[in-house]
Design a protein around this motif. Sequence first.
Motif, PDB file in Angstrom:
ATOM      1  N   ALA A  83       0.975  -1.092  -0.083  1.00  0.00           N
ATOM      2  CA  ALA A  83      -0.034  -0.063   0.015  1.00  0.00           C
ATOM      3  C   ALA A  83       0.856   1.376  -0.015  1.00  0.00           C
ATOM      4  CB  ALA A  83      -0.819   0.048   1.234  1.00  0.00           C
ATOM      5  N   LEU A  84       1.934   1.113   0.841  1.00  0.00           N
ATOM      6  CA  LEU A  84       2.724   2.278   0.684  1.00  0.00           C
ATOM      7  C   LEU A  84       3.375   2.529  -0.362  1.00  0.00           C
ATOM      8  CD1 LEU A  84       4.253   4.454   2.333  1.00  0.00           C
ATOM      9  CD2 LEU A  84       5.930   2.728   2.958  1.00  0.00           C
ATOM     10  N   LEU A  85       3.855   1.548  -1.244  1.00  0.00           N
ATOM     11  CA  LEU A  85       4.593   1.589  -2.486  1.00  0.00           C
ATOM     12  C   LEU A  85       3.442   1.987  -3.540  1.00  0.00           C
ATOM     13  CD1 LEU A  85       6.944   0.936  -4.161  1.00  0.00           C
ATOM     14  CD2 LEU A  85       6.009  -1.475  -4.708  1.00  0.00           C
ATOM     15  N   HIS A  86       2.223   1.654  -3.259  1.00  0.00           N
ATOM     16  CA  HIS A  86       1.272   2.379  -4.143  1.00  0.00           C
ATOM     17  C   HIS A  86       1.101   3.712  -4.049  1.00  0.00           C
ATOM     18  CE1 HIS A  86      -2.725   2.482  -6.694  1.00  0.00           C
ATOM     19  NE2 HIS A  86      -3.023   3.201  -5.527  1.00  0.00           N
ATOM     20  N   LEU A 115       2.965   5.700  -3.156  1.00  0.00           N
ATOM     21  CA  LEU A 115       4.478   6.407  -3.724  1.00  0.00           C
ATOM     22  C   LEU A 115       4.644   6.035  -5.193  1.00  0.00           C
ATOM     23  CD1 LEU A 115       6.507   6.251  -0.363  1.00  0.00           C
ATOM     24  CD2 LEU A 115       5.175   8.207  -1.067  1.00  0.00           C
ATOM     25  N   PHE A 116       3.501   6.011  -5.756  1.00  0.00           N
ATOM     26  CA  PHE A 116       3.674   5.562  -7.206  1.00  0.00           C
ATOM     27  C   PHE A 116       4.438   4.668  -7.673  1.00  0.00           C
ATOM     28  CE2 PHE A 116       2.641  10.160  -6.287  1.00  0.00           C
ATOM     29  CZ  PHE A 116       1.292  10.344  -6.738  1.00  0.00           C
ATOM     30  N   ASP A 117       4.853   3.567  -6.785  1.00  0.00           N
ATOM     31  CA  ASP A 117       5.423   2.511  -7.204  1.00  0.00           C
ATOM     32  C   ASP A 117       7.069   2.751  -7.338  1.00  0.00           C
ATOM     33  OD1 ASP A 117       3.184   0.819  -7.088  1.00  0.00           O
ATOM     34  OD2 ASP A 117       2.772   1.157  -9.200  1.00  0.00           O
ATOM     35  N   ASN A 118       7.207   3.848  -6.563  1.00  0.00           N
ATOM     36  CA  ASN A 118       8.862   3.923  -6.657  1.00  0.00           C
ATOM     37  C   ASN A 118       9.529   3.549  -5.316  1.00  0.00           C
ATOM     38  OD1 ASN A 118      11.375   5.744  -6.322  1.00  0.00           O
ATOM     39  ND2 ASN A 118      10.394   7.386  -7.489  1.00  0.00           N
ATOM     40  N   LYS A 119      10.161   2.347  -5.765  1.00  0.00           N
ATOM     41  CA  LYS A 119      10.756   1.722  -4.457  1.00  0.00           C
ATOM     42  C   LYS A 119      11.969   2.510  -3.799  1.00  0.00           C
ATOM     43  CE  LYS A 119      11.994  -2.448  -2.791  1.00  0.00           C
ATOM     44  NZ  LYS A 119      11.771  -3.945  -2.800  1.00  0.00           N
ATOM     45  N   ALA A 120      12.597   3.368  -4.472  1.00  0.00           N
ATOM     46  CA  ALA A 120      13.582   4.299  -3.990  1.00  0.00           C
ATOM     47  C   ALA A 120      12.834   4.968  -3.025  1.00  0.00           C
ATOM     48  CB  ALA A 120      14.350   5.075  -5.130  1.00  0.00           C
ATOM     49  N   VAL A 121      11.700   5.775  -3.240  1.00  0.00           N
ATOM     50  CA  VAL A 121      11.437   6.690  -2.424  1.00  0.00           C
ATOM     51  C   VAL A 121      10.721   5.894  -1.152  1.00  0.00           C
ATOM     52  CG1 VAL A 121       9.265   8.174  -1.978  1.00  0.00           C
ATOM     53  CG2 VAL A 121      10.559   8.398  -4.136  1.00  0.00           C
ATOM     54  N   VAL A 122      10.307   4.680  -1.347  1.00  0.00           N
ATOM     55  CA  VAL A 122       9.643   3.676  -0.384  1.00  0.00           C
ATOM     56  C   VAL A 122      10.956   3.551   0.865  1.00  0.00           C
ATOM     57  CG1 VAL A 122       8.792   1.388   0.626  1.00  0.00           C
ATOM     58  CG2 VAL A 122       7.748   2.765  -1.501  1.00  0.00           C
TER      59      VAL A 122
END
Length: 119
Positions: free
Chosen positions: A13-16, A18-25
């Motif tokens: 859900a967090l990844l979603h 944050l627009f599927d940006n794993k680096a931001v997650v």
Amino acid sequence: MPEGSYTHFDPRALLHDLFDNKAVVVSVLGAFADWHDGAQADLQAAASAGDALALARVTHTVRGTLAQLHAANAVEIAQRIESRCKQAGSAYRPTEADVGPLKHELKAVLAEVKTYLAD
């Protein structure tokens, strides 16, 4: 740990969010790991002082941070503490036992965050 086995926060859900940006997650979760110890100390200080208004402020902040991580159980615990503090006001004297469940859940969230960051 496989994505579906996280029980204390929801990295998908967090990844979603944050627009599927794993680096931001990874950045957000790293900030949470750094923030955790201060939040634990703030909860402890408010409870040790028996200060309901301070504890309401701390749990409000903690709840907001945990909501961003989709840590539903921790959010629920924080909400209950915050509500109790606000309803009773200065007549309520919280103790360390009142914040124990939230502190415990924060540690569980942190453990999963560390696992996620290690993968």
